[in-house]
Design an enzyme around this catalytic site. Structure first.
Site, PDB file in Angstrom:
ATOM      1  N   LYS A  25     -11.184  11.812  -8.176  1.00 17.01           N
ATOM      2  CA  LYS A  25      -9.821  12.229  -8.359  1.00 17.01           C
ATOM      3  C   LYS A  25     -10.157  13.789  -8.716  1.00 17.01           C
ATOM      4  O   LYS A  25     -10.001  14.320  -7.486  1.00 17.01           O
ATOM      5  CB  LYS A  25      -9.214  11.391  -9.217  1.00 17.01           C
ATOM      6  CG  LYS A  25      -8.541  10.273  -8.360  1.00 17.01           C
ATOM      7  CD  LYS A  25      -8.394  10.231  -6.789  1.00 17.01           C
ATOM      8  CE  LYS A  25      -7.678   8.678  -6.571  1.00 17.01           C
ATOM      9  NZ  LYS A  25      -7.423   8.722  -4.972  1.00 17.01           N
ATOM     10  N   SER A  57       0.900  -1.279  -0.101  1.00 23.62           N
ATOM     11  CA  SER A  57      -0.209  -0.140   0.049  1.00 23.62           C
ATOM     12  C   SER A  57       0.599   1.212   0.452  1.00 23.62           C
ATOM     13  O   SER A  57       2.193   1.284   1.091  1.00 23.62           O
ATOM     14  CB  SER A  57      -1.227   0.421   1.154  1.00 23.62           C
ATOM     15  OG  SER A  57      -1.614  -1.267   1.090  1.00 23.62           O
ATOM     16  N   LEU A  66      -2.207  -3.830  -4.647  1.00 20.63           N
ATOM     17  CA  LEU A  66      -3.646  -4.248  -5.128  1.00 20.63           C
ATOM     18  C   LEU A  66      -4.678  -3.417  -5.621  1.00 20.63           C
ATOM     19  O   LEU A  66      -5.506  -4.015  -6.311  1.00 20.63           O
ATOM     20  CB  LEU A  66      -4.134  -4.356  -2.907  1.00 20.63           C
ATOM     21  CG  LEU A  66      -5.457  -4.932  -3.330  1.00 20.63           C
ATOM     22  CD1 LEU A  66      -5.201  -6.562  -3.527  1.00 20.63           C
ATOM     23  CD2 LEU A  66      -5.857  -5.358  -1.467  1.00 20.63           C
ATOM     24  N   TYR A 119     -10.158   4.272 -15.937  1.00 24.06           N
ATOM     25  CA  TYR A 119     -10.210   5.392 -15.297  1.00 24.06           C
ATOM     26  C   TYR A 119     -11.036   5.895 -14.838  1.00 24.06           C
ATOM     27  O   TYR A 119     -12.126   5.890 -13.045  1.00 24.06           O
ATOM     28  CB  TYR A 119      -8.916   5.955 -14.584  1.00 24.06           C
ATOM     29  CG  TYR A 119      -8.844   6.417 -13.077  1.00 24.06           C
ATOM     30  CD1 TYR A 119      -7.861   4.895 -12.445  1.00 24.06           C
ATOM     31  CD2 TYR A 119      -8.611   7.374 -13.205  1.00 24.06           C
ATOM     32  CE1 TYR A 119      -7.873   5.394 -11.331  1.00 24.06           C
ATOM     33  CE2 TYR A 119      -8.615   7.785 -11.906  1.00 24.06           C
ATOM     34  CZ  TYR A 119      -8.222   6.782 -10.684  1.00 24.06           C
ATOM     35  OH  TYR A 119      -7.653   7.055  -9.558  1.00 24.06           O
TER      36      TYR A 119
HETATM   37  P1  NAD Z   1      -4.463   0.107  -2.160  1.00 25.32           P
HETATM   38  O1  NAD Z   1      -5.620  -0.803  -2.294  1.00 25.32           O
HETATM   39  O2  NAD Z   1      -3.188  -0.652  -1.162  1.00 25.32           O
HETATM   40  O3  NAD Z   1      -4.879   1.598  -0.895  1.00 25.32           O
HETATM   41  C1  NAD Z   1      -6.493   1.259  -1.302  1.00 25.32           C
HETATM   42  C2  NAD Z   1      -7.062   1.865   0.406  1.00 25.32           C
HETATM   43  O4  NAD Z   1      -8.585   2.148   0.153  1.00 25.32           O
HETATM   44  C3  NAD Z   1      -6.829   0.018   0.815  1.00 25.32           C
HETATM   45  O5  NAD Z   1      -6.098   0.213   2.387  1.00 25.32           O
HETATM   46  C4  NAD Z   1      -8.093  -0.265   1.040  1.00 25.32           C
HETATM   47  O6  NAD Z   1      -8.865  -0.735   2.493  1.00 25.32           O
HETATM   48  C5  NAD Z   1      -8.872   1.523   1.918  1.00 25.32           C
HETATM   49  N1  NAD Z   1      -9.748   1.106   1.419  1.00 25.32           N
HETATM   50  C6  NAD Z   1     -11.419   1.209   0.621  1.00 25.32           C
HETATM   51  N2  NAD Z   1     -12.778   1.926   0.732  1.00 25.32           N
HETATM   52  C7  NAD Z   1     -12.697   1.861   1.990  1.00 25.32           C
HETATM   53  C8  NAD Z   1     -13.838   2.074   2.973  1.00 25.32           C
HETATM   54  N3  NAD Z   1     -14.600   2.115   2.692  1.00 25.32           N
HETATM   55  N4  NAD Z   1     -13.301   2.825   3.847  1.00 25.32           N
HETATM   56  C9  NAD Z   1     -12.119   1.838   4.376  1.00 25.32           C
HETATM   57  N5  NAD Z   1     -11.047   1.970   3.960  1.00 25.32           N
HETATM   58  C10 NAD Z   1     -10.726   1.572   2.199  1.00 25.32           C
HETATM   59  O7  NAD Z   1      -4.145   0.787  -2.786  1.00 25.32           O
HETATM   60  P2  NAD Z   1      -3.487   2.056  -3.534  1.00 25.32           P
HETATM   61  O8  NAD Z   1      -2.749   2.017  -4.956  1.00 25.32           O
HETATM   62  O9  NAD Z   1      -2.265   2.263  -2.029  1.00 25.32           O
HETATM   63  O10 NAD Z   1      -3.712   3.646  -2.753  1.00 25.32           O
HETATM   64  C11 NAD Z   1      -3.605   3.591  -2.203  1.00 25.32           C
HETATM   65  C12 NAD Z   1      -4.637   5.736  -2.682  1.00 25.32           C
HETATM   66  O11 NAD Z   1      -3.591   5.676  -3.862  1.00 25.32           O
HETATM   67  C13 NAD Z   1      -5.875   5.445  -3.391  1.00 25.32           C
HETATM   68  O12 NAD Z   1      -6.646   6.864  -3.113  1.00 25.32           O
HETATM   69  C14 NAD Z   1      -5.338   5.662  -4.974  1.00 25.32           C
HETATM   70  O13 NAD Z   1      -6.228   6.054  -5.766  1.00 25.32           O
HETATM   71  C15 NAD Z   1      -3.982   6.527  -5.005  1.00 25.32           C
HETATM   72  N6  NAD Z   1      -3.160   6.361  -6.208  1.00 25.32           N
HETATM   73  C16 NAD Z   1      -2.722   4.565  -6.408  1.00 25.32           C
HETATM   74  C17 NAD Z   1      -1.838   4.258  -7.703  1.00 25.32           C
HETATM   75  C18 NAD Z   1      -1.786   3.363  -7.959  1.00 25.32           C
HETATM   76  O14 NAD Z   1      -1.212   2.872  -8.956  1.00 25.32           O
HETATM   77  N7  NAD Z   1      -1.851   1.871  -7.296  1.00 25.32           N
HETATM   78  C19 NAD Z   1      -1.289   5.756  -8.289  1.00 25.32           C
HETATM   79  C20 NAD Z   1      -1.770   7.102  -8.188  1.00 25.32           C
HETATM   80  C21 NAD Z   1      -2.650   6.965  -6.578  1.00 25.32           C
HETATM   81  O1  0WE Z   2      -6.774   4.572  -8.027  1.00 23.55           O
HETATM   82  C1  0WE Z   2      -6.486   4.029  -8.624  1.00 23.55           C
HETATM   83  C2  0WE Z   2      -7.345   2.732  -8.536  1.00 23.55           C
HETATM   84  C3  0WE Z   2      -8.033   3.103  -7.564  1.00 23.55           C
HETATM   85  C4  0WE Z   2      -9.814   1.479  -7.471  1.00 23.55           C
HETATM   86  C5  0WE Z   2      -8.785  -0.033  -7.448  1.00 23.55           C
HETATM   87  C6  0WE Z   2      -9.899  -1.000  -7.842  1.00 23.55           C
HETATM   88  C7  0WE Z   2      -9.724  -2.579  -7.402  1.00 23.55           C
HETATM   89  C8  0WE Z   2     -10.611  -2.536  -6.971  1.00 23.55           C
HETATM   90  C9  0WE Z   2     -10.505   2.104  -7.384  1.00 23.55           C
HETATM   91  N1  0WE Z   2     -11.955   0.373  -6.964  1.00 23.55           N
HETATM   92  C10 0WE Z   2     -11.432  -0.517  -7.574  1.00 23.55           C
HETATM   93  N2  0WE Z   2     -12.261  -0.861  -7.397  1.00 23.55           N
HETATM   94  C11 0WE Z   2     -12.390  -2.687  -7.232  1.00 23.55           C
HETATM   95  O2  0WE Z   2     -13.134  -3.356  -6.910  1.00 23.55           O
HETATM   96  N3  0WE Z   2      -5.218   4.229  -9.258  1.00 23.55           N
HETATM   97  C12 0WE Z   2      -4.613   4.950  -9.370  1.00 23.55           C
HETATM   98  C13 0WE Z   2      -4.416   2.790 -10.260  1.00 23.55           C
HETATM   99  C14 0WE Z   2      -5.655   2.607 -12.059  1.00 23.55           C
HETATM  100  O3  0WE Z   2      -6.740   1.439 -11.284  1.00 23.55           O
HETATM  101  C15 0WE Z   2      -6.656   2.100 -12.946  1.00 23.55           C
HETATM  102  C16 0WE Z   2      -5.946   3.289 -13.386  1.00 23.55           C
HETATM  103  C17 0WE Z   2      -4.483   3.408 -13.202  1.00 23.55           C
HETATM  104  C18 0WE Z   2      -3.934   3.601 -13.026  1.00 23.55           C
HETATM  105  C19 0WE Z   2      -8.304   1.714 -13.483  1.00 23.55           C
HETATM  106  C20 0WE Z   2      -7.694   0.982 -14.666  1.00 23.55           C
HETATM  107  C21 0WE Z   2      -7.169   2.389 -15.879  1.00 23.55           C
HETATM  108  C22 0WE Z   2      -5.711   2.912 -15.317  1.00 23.55           C
END
Ligand code: NAD
Ligand code: 0WE
Length: 258
Positions: free
Chosen positions: A165, A21, A197, A158
């Site tokens: 966002k 995470s 994840l 997305y």
């Molecule tokens: P992650 O799955 O590790 O974290 C997402 C978190 O959201 C999890 O801990 C989950 O428990 C929590 N969550 C979802 N629904 C919830 C609810 N109802 N109540 C409380 N918690 C809840 O994935 P990540 O990639 O670390 O995502 C963290 C943040 O980073 C998100 O805002 C995501 O949009 C942002 N982000 C991710 C990426 C990427 O490529 N992974 C890129 C840019 C931004």
């Molecule tokens: O913010 C995100 C992903 C957030 C997210 C991911 C999931 C997967 C499982 C929100 N909701 C869900 N619901 C689920 O059931 N990112 C920035 C990562 C991400 O997600 C994409 C991306 C990128 C980058 C989805 C489509 C295209 C690009």
């Protein structure tokens, strides 16, 4: 030893699910800089995993359940936080969710329910958590949320998350205005794609990483530890005049026109 950058500070971290995470990377950077941290976990399913991780910061690291879509859980979470500390300095929001179907297919098909859920969990929650946390931020504070480029340009699939966002980023600006007089800063980090994840199971995710390797100025996206260091900077006094901003940690991808 030189004084630690976040020595004497206390922070709340929302969004650790596992060691990949983004919240975990930022928590590690904050803790290494001397901050005391308190964590949420989303539900019983994640409790043991998060408990095991946060034990790295000491046996008694506090963690409490909080589903951010439930006002009662936010209230009871912060009631427990105020039993642990009389002051808060830092808040990390690293939470997002949209129903899986909404991230497949086209944006046009987004249901009312998926739209509501995505905005509730991914954007409104920043407002709700900030309102609950700021009464404890009596000596100023730094609030940080995670966003993504899909807020400002179309990233296929997305979809409603991009719209949510955009709302999160605009909420950051309005919160920054409201809380500026209290010396509470509110900023976003816009991260390039990271293999967490929330990213796994997104079809075409490895193609996205490859796209950054080909097109970003730095020929890559970003590493979690780099998000940690940027999160540390924004939490520190070095960023004392920065609020309402979106800071890109994306290998420079955001500057490109083609
Ligand atoms: P992650 O799955 O590790 O974290 C997402 C978190 O959201 C999890 O801990 C989950 O428990 C929590 N969550 C979802 N629904 C919830 C609810 N109802 N109540 C409380 N918690 C809840 O994935 P990540 O990639 O670390 O995502 C963290 C943040 O980073 C998100 O805002 C995501 O949009 C942002 N982000 C991710 C990426 C990427 O490529 N992974 C890129 C840019 C931004
Ligand atoms: O913010 C995100 C992903 C957030 C997210 C991911 C999931 C997967 C499982 C929100 N909701 C869900 N619901 C689920 O059931 N990112 C920035 C990562 C991400 O997600 C994409 C991306 C990128 C980058 C989805 C489509 C295209 C690009």
């Amino acid at each position: 030893m030189a004084e630690q950058i976040l020595g004497g500070k206390t922070g709340v971290v929302f969004g650790v699910a596992n060691k990949r995470s983004i919240a975990w990377a930022i928590a590690k950077a904050w803790a290494a800089a001397g901050a005391r941290l308190i964590f949420n976990y989303q539900g019983e399913r994640l409790k043991d995993n998060v408990e095991e991780l946060v034990a790295e910061f000491g046996e008694n690291t506090p963690l409490y359940p909080c589903d951010v879509s439930k006002d009662e859980e936010i209230a009871s979470f912060f009631a427990k936080v105020s039993e642990q500390t009389e002051r808060l300095d830092l808040l990390l929001h690293s939470v997002a969710f949209a129903p899986k179907e909404a991230l497949e297919g086209d944006f046009l098909s987004t249901t009312r329910d998926a739209f509501r859920t995505a905005h509730d969990i991914s954007a409104y929650s920043l407002v709700a958590l900030t309102r609950a946390a700021t009464p404890l931020m009596t000596d100023g504070g730094s609030i940080l949320a995670m966003t993504y480029y899909g807020a400002e340009k179309v990233v296929p699939h997305y979809n409603v998350m991009g719209v949510a966002k955009a709302s999160l980023e605009a909420s950051t600006r309005y919160l920054a205005y409201d809380l500026g007089p209290k010396k509470i800063r509110v900023n976003c980090i816009s991260a390039g794609p990271v293999n967490t994840l929330a990213a796994r199971g997104i079809s075409g995710f490895s193609a996205m990483l490859k796209h950054y390797q080909e097109h970003a100025p730095l020929k890559r996206s970003c590493e979690p530890a780099e998000l940690g260091q940027t999160g540390l900077f924004l939490a520190s006094d070095g960023a004392a005049a920065i609020t309402g901003q979106v800071l890109y940690v994306d290998g420079g991808y955001q500057i490109m026109g083609m």
